[in-house]
Design a protein around this motif. Structure first.
Motif, short mmCIF file in Angstrom:
data_model
loop_
_atom_site.label_atom_id
_atom_site.label_comp_id
_atom_site.label_asym_id
_atom_site.label_seq_id
_atom_site.Cartn_x
_atom_site.Cartn_y
_atom_site.Cartn_z
N ALA A 1 -6.08 -0.55 -14.08
CA ALA A 1 -5.74 -0.89 -12.70
C ALA A 1 -6.95 -0.66 -11.81
CB ALA A 1 -4.55 -0.06 -12.20
N SER A 2 -7.12 -1.54 -10.80
CA SER A 2 -8.16 -1.37 -9.79
C SER A 2 -7.49 -1.03 -8.47
CB SER A 2 -8.99 -2.64 -9.65
OG SER A 2 -9.72 -2.90 -10.83
N GLN A 3 -8.17 -0.17 -7.69
CA GLN A 3 -7.58 0.29 -6.43
C GLN A 3 -8.63 0.28 -5.33
OE1 GLN A 3 -6.27 4.25 -7.22
NE2 GLN A 3 -4.54 3.63 -8.53
N GLN A 4 -8.18 -0.14 -4.12
CA GLN A 4 -9.01 0.01 -2.92
C GLN A 4 -8.61 1.33 -2.27
OE1 GLN A 4 -11.19 -2.49 -1.37
NE2 GLN A 4 -11.84 -0.86 -0.02
N ILE A 5 -9.58 2.26 -2.13
CA ILE A 5 -9.32 3.60 -1.60
C ILE A 5 -9.94 3.69 -0.22
CG2 ILE A 5 -9.51 6.08 -2.04
CD1 ILE A 5 -8.11 4.62 -4.29
N ASN B 1 -12.59 0.81 -9.91
CA ASN B 1 -12.33 -0.20 -10.94
C ASN B 1 -11.99 0.48 -12.26
OD1 ASN B 1 -12.84 -2.63 -9.44
ND2 ASN B 1 -15.01 -2.06 -9.44
N ILE C 1 -4.10 3.84 -0.32
CA ILE C 1 -4.46 3.21 -1.59
C ILE C 1 -3.82 1.82 -1.65
CG2 ILE C 1 -4.34 3.37 -4.10
CD1 ILE C 1 -4.13 6.42 -3.72
N LEU C 2 -4.65 0.82 -1.96
CA LEU C 2 -4.18 -0.55 -2.13
C LEU C 2 -4.39 -0.96 -3.59
CD1 LEU C 2 -3.30 -3.38 -1.10
CD2 LEU C 2 -5.69 -3.80 -0.57
N PRO C 3 -3.33 -1.01 -4.41
CA PRO C 3 -3.48 -1.47 -5.80
C PRO C 3 -3.82 -2.96 -5.83
CG PRO C 3 -1.42 -0.26 -5.46
CD PRO C 3 -1.96 -0.56 -4.12
N ILE D 1 0.84 -1.19 0.00
CA ILE D 1 0.00 0.00 0.00
C ILE D 1 0.88 1.24 0.00
CG2 ILE D 1 -1.80 -1.20 1.30
CD1 ILE D 1 -0.95 0.56 3.71
#
Length: 853
Positions: free
Chosen positions: A262-266, A258, A281-283, A197
């Motif tokens: 690339a998808s990211q957890q914000i 999404n 941010i978690l890619p 992260i």
């Protein structure tokens, strides 16, 4: 035949149809199951990611709050200490500059009502976002902000309310200090380049406060458009709008962005004392690749299952079930790991746990030994002595735990009392023995040139310093390693005067050592070497910070030298006042003595100490050479009159040497064993080998004097509790609601000839005093926390009675409430004195003498 062919055709058609139907159902089922598992996997990953991100954000936010709270408390402490009523503005500024510099600040300014800054120390600072910062200061709130100095250095500003005169005649509304931006930026950094992260600190408009991307993009929102130019701008805009709304409302925000590339957890939360927000941010790149690989394998398996018979399909279903179950187990394990990472505890209690267990282990162990040897009076007395020492130290640790907030806020006070350095060192040696023995380590104690054994010092704090250093040495030294404690004295510097003595305390080990980088921050709170070598070692990193604070408060100094894998040496210097006591004349006859120890330094110091009390001593470093000397003197018919023999010697140990000496000289010459280890564990074997007794290291002058005289026909009478005839027959009234405490109190004071009556609470105490004749009770021992009527209320009620002794009878508080405010409360309620539980008999008798006689 036709019928059979027809049936066969129908059977074939049925089988083909069934097979095709089975294939279609299998294809549909596996396609459905594949999609369903993809959805479950995605949801599970999102859920784990959300939990992980939430935990990481909470951890970083808590760390941010800790860093900011620490600096704000330091600034507030400055405003509390520096008065605005001093004679000149220059004096105030000078005092302020001194206070902030010792707390590590690089800038100092005063803020006026019109929001102008007057720099007192450091370069001029321009704020990046001044309005909310000054508005909060105007409201009297604590606030942080960022700015830049005239030389282009980014800084973090800390503002608290303060009214100081300014050079233009105005009165400031706030005191503002600053440190380099690295003070908070380091908490966002990671040690690996491929960290899972990354985080930013941003404002509501998306502009960066701290970020690795601040040099490339003006703000976070712009970075999304520029980094992903081929993505749907509308989707990015919706994400930005939702994030902006959440930041405006200061609510936490979580979302999965999404994107095709690339998808990211914000995850975003607001930070305290500021208008800032932490964006983590978690890619999903690595996770997506894993999921896609898993889906590809599942598709291949599905195609294979379609081509085989039903049995193979069943096997594949079973295998698939097992794979799915394993996947869920791994996902659950990952979730538990993520949750465990968020439960990291950095409280002081966890840091002190090992220190508390050490004396507790000694108490439990010595209690077990005393119980097992209940008929051995000397053994029980020795155990009780060690239990008392450990209990006293444990009580000091408990006081430290309860008083930690005062230590961290700079309000710690010292309780100076007369102490014996010999008793302190012996007590610490007894406490540390259990730890040393558990790791089979070698423990040496050196003393040299001790000119004053009795000094004035805070014994609890000194014990805390010694135990902290020795416990760390034991912890970070491998099994069979060596630890050495040294104490020597010299004359204090001239500015201290002749009443003081300089004490050097050195703890040295050959353990894992420390890197130069860690040494530079070892005295910072919560600092701990981040290395695989110490991953399984307990401790939260507060010990050395507290030790440094105590030493500074005592006016001493501490220096540390260390190299990785070579060991550590800690050198503490304390200037302590000599105790004015009437020293006994420690002189023994000119006996001929032999000292046998493999430590040459100890031999020299022991021989010097023996010479100072009149004994002629020789020394040697091995058992073999000792036997040669004993044999030579015996042949000359001039035997040594006494032998001091170390337990652990190279080659022949002390017990083997003792047996050989007995064969040479017989049983008349006393052989005394010396060791830093517990005598109890080898006493029986030592007695069998011909050892007459034991003297514990370190070998102070007084230790040698009192230890040797009993073996040469000069033994002193056995110590017993002496009745103080001055207090014999005095009748006391004790208010105590705990029956065990009453039993202890009655037993102790009855042994010195006093008579006690029990009152189970304050109300009964008041009734008994009212019913008694004036002068019937000589004093009242008053507990504080009692049912019906507490000690404060009972004291006030007694003082308000209209009888001649109501105002004069001594009332002494005897309570576990031991803080300074508790003592003040007792005195304010009308009590004459205060003594803390557990009961110290000498202190109680001293107080009774003071107020009765």
């Amino acid at each position: 035949m036709n019928i059979q062919c027809s049936k066969k055709a129908r059977t074939t058609q049925f089988l083909i149809g069934s097979f095709v139907l089975l294939l279609l159902i299998s294809v549909w089922a596996f396609i459905y199951l594949g999609r369903h598992m993809r959805t479950v996997s995605t949801e599970a990953i999102n859920k784990v990611g959300n939990l992980y991100m939430s935990g990481i954000n909470d951890h970083i936010t808590a760390h941010f709050r800790t860093l900011i709270d620490l600096k704000l408390e330091q600034v507030e402490a400055v405003t509390e200490v520096v008065s605005a009523d001093q004679e000149s503005t220059d004096a105030i500024y000078e005092d302020l500059i001194y206070r902030i510099r010792v707390r590590g600040f690089n800038y100092l300014a005063l803020c006026s009502k019109d929001y102008s800054l007057e720099m007192i120390y450091g370069e001029k600072i321009e704020l990046a976002d001044p309005e909310p910062f000054f508005e909060s200061l105007q409201k009297g709130e604590k606030k942080v902000a960022v700015g830049r100095s005239t030389t282009g250095s980014d800084v973090v500003l800390f503002g608290v309310s303060a009214g100081y005169p300014m050079s233009d005649g105005q009165k400031s509304i706030a005191l503002i200090t600053a440190v380099p931006i690295e003070y908070i930026s380091t908490m966002l950094s990671t040690e690996e380049d491929n960290a899972l992260i990354y985080s930013h600190i941003i404002r509501k408009d998306g502009s960066f406060i701290i970020s690795d991307m601040s040099d490339e993009y003006p703000d976070y929102f712009t970075s999304l458009y520029e980094r992903y130019p081929e993505e749907d701008a509308g989707q990015i805009e919706v994400h930005i709008q939702k994030l902006s709304d959440a930041m405006e409302k200061k609510e936490s925000y979580s979302n999965v962005l999404n994107l095709n590339s690339a998808s990211q957890q914000i995850y975003c939360t607001s930070l305290p004392y500021s208008e800032w927000h932490l964006l983590t941010i978690l890619p999903f790149g690595v996770l997506n690749e894993t999921v896609e690989n898993m889906n590809a394998e599942r598709t291949g398996t599905t195609m294979l299952v379609i081509a085989v018979i039903l049995i193979v399909l069943v096997i594949i279903f079973y295998s698939y079930f097992r794979m799915t179950r394993q996947q869920l187990i791994e996902l659950e394990a990952a979730r538990q790991d993520a949750l465990a990472a968020t439960r990291a505890k950095s409280t002081f209690l966890s840091n002190m746990s090992h220190d508390i267990r050490t004396p507790m282990n000694a108490i439990v162990g010595m209690t077990a030994i005393a119980t097992a040897h209940i008929d051995d009076k000397e053994q029980v007395r020795n155990c009780l002595k060690k239990i008392a020492l450990s209990g006293k130290h444990l009580l000091g640790l408990i006081n430290d735990v309860l008083d930690m907030s005062k230590i961290e806020s700079g309000k710690m006070t010292l309780t100076v009392e007369q102490i014996s350095l010999r008793e302190v060192i012996e007590g610490i040696v007894n406490i540390v023995q259990t730890q040393v023995k558990a790791k089979s380590q070698n423990f040496n104690v050196h003393i040299d040139n001790i000119m004053a054994e009795d000094v004035y010092c805070d014994s609890v704090r000194l014990n805390q310093i010694l135990l902290n250093m020795l416990s760390n040495a034991v912890k970070y030294t491998h099994e069979n390693g060596t630890i050495q404690l040294s104490l020597f004295q010299e004359e204090a510097p001239e500015d201290k005067g002749s009443a003081y003595i300089r004490n050097h305390i050195i703890v040295k080990d050959n353990g894992i050592g420390m890197t130069p980088e860690f040494l530079s921050q070892i005295f910072d709170s919560y600092s701990r070497a981040d290395s695989k070598r110490v991953q399984k070692t307990e401790g939260a990193g507060l010990g050395m910070a507290i030790t440094k604070y105590i030493i500074d408060t005592m006016g001493g100094s501490i220096a540390i030298e260390s190299e990785p894998d070579k060991g550590t040496e800690i050198h503490v210097i304390l200037d302590l006042e000599k105790a004015e006591i009437e020293e006994i004349d420690m002189v023994l006859p000119p006996w001929r003595m032999l000292v046998v120890d493999d430590d040459e330094i100890l031999c020299h110091t022991a021989v010097d100490a023996l010479k100072s009390i009149g004994i002629q001593a020789h020394w040697t470093l091995s058992g073999e050479s000792a036997l040669e000397l004993v044999r030579k003197q015996h042949q000359l018919r001039d035997d040594y009159q006494i032998v001091l023999l170390d337990w652990k010697l190279p080659g022949m140990d002390g017990l083997m040497v003792a047996r050989q000496i007995r064969r040479i000289v017989g049983e008349n010459m006393p052989i005394i064993l010396i060791s830093a280890y517990d005598w109890d564990e080898f006493e029986a074997e030592a007695r069998e080998a011909g050892i007459n007794g034991f003297i514990s290291k370190p070998l102070f002058k007084s230790t040698l004097f009192h230890g040797l005289k009993q073996y040469m026909g000069m033994a002193e009478a056995e110590n017993t509790i002496t009745e103080d005839m001055d207090l014999a027959g005095c009748r006391l009234l004790a208010a105590e609601d705990n029956e065990i405490n009453w039993e202890i109190l009655e037993e102790l004071l009855s042994d010195v000839g006093m008579e006690l009556e029990w009152a189970e609470n304050g109300a009964i105490c008041l009734e008994k005093f009212e019913a008694s004749e004036p002068g019937y009770y000589k004093a009242i021992l008053m507990d504080v926390r009692m049912p019906v009527m507490n000690g404060y209320e009972a004291t006030e009620a007694i003082r308000s009675l209209e009888r001649p002794d109501a105002q004069t009878i001594p009332i002494i508080a005897m309570t576990a409430d031991a803080f300074s405010e508790d003592v003040k409360h007792c005195l304010d309620s009308g009590m004459n004195a205060h003594t803390a539980k557990p009961i110290n008999l000498d202190e109680v008798i001293s107080l009774l003498k003071k107020f009765i006689l």
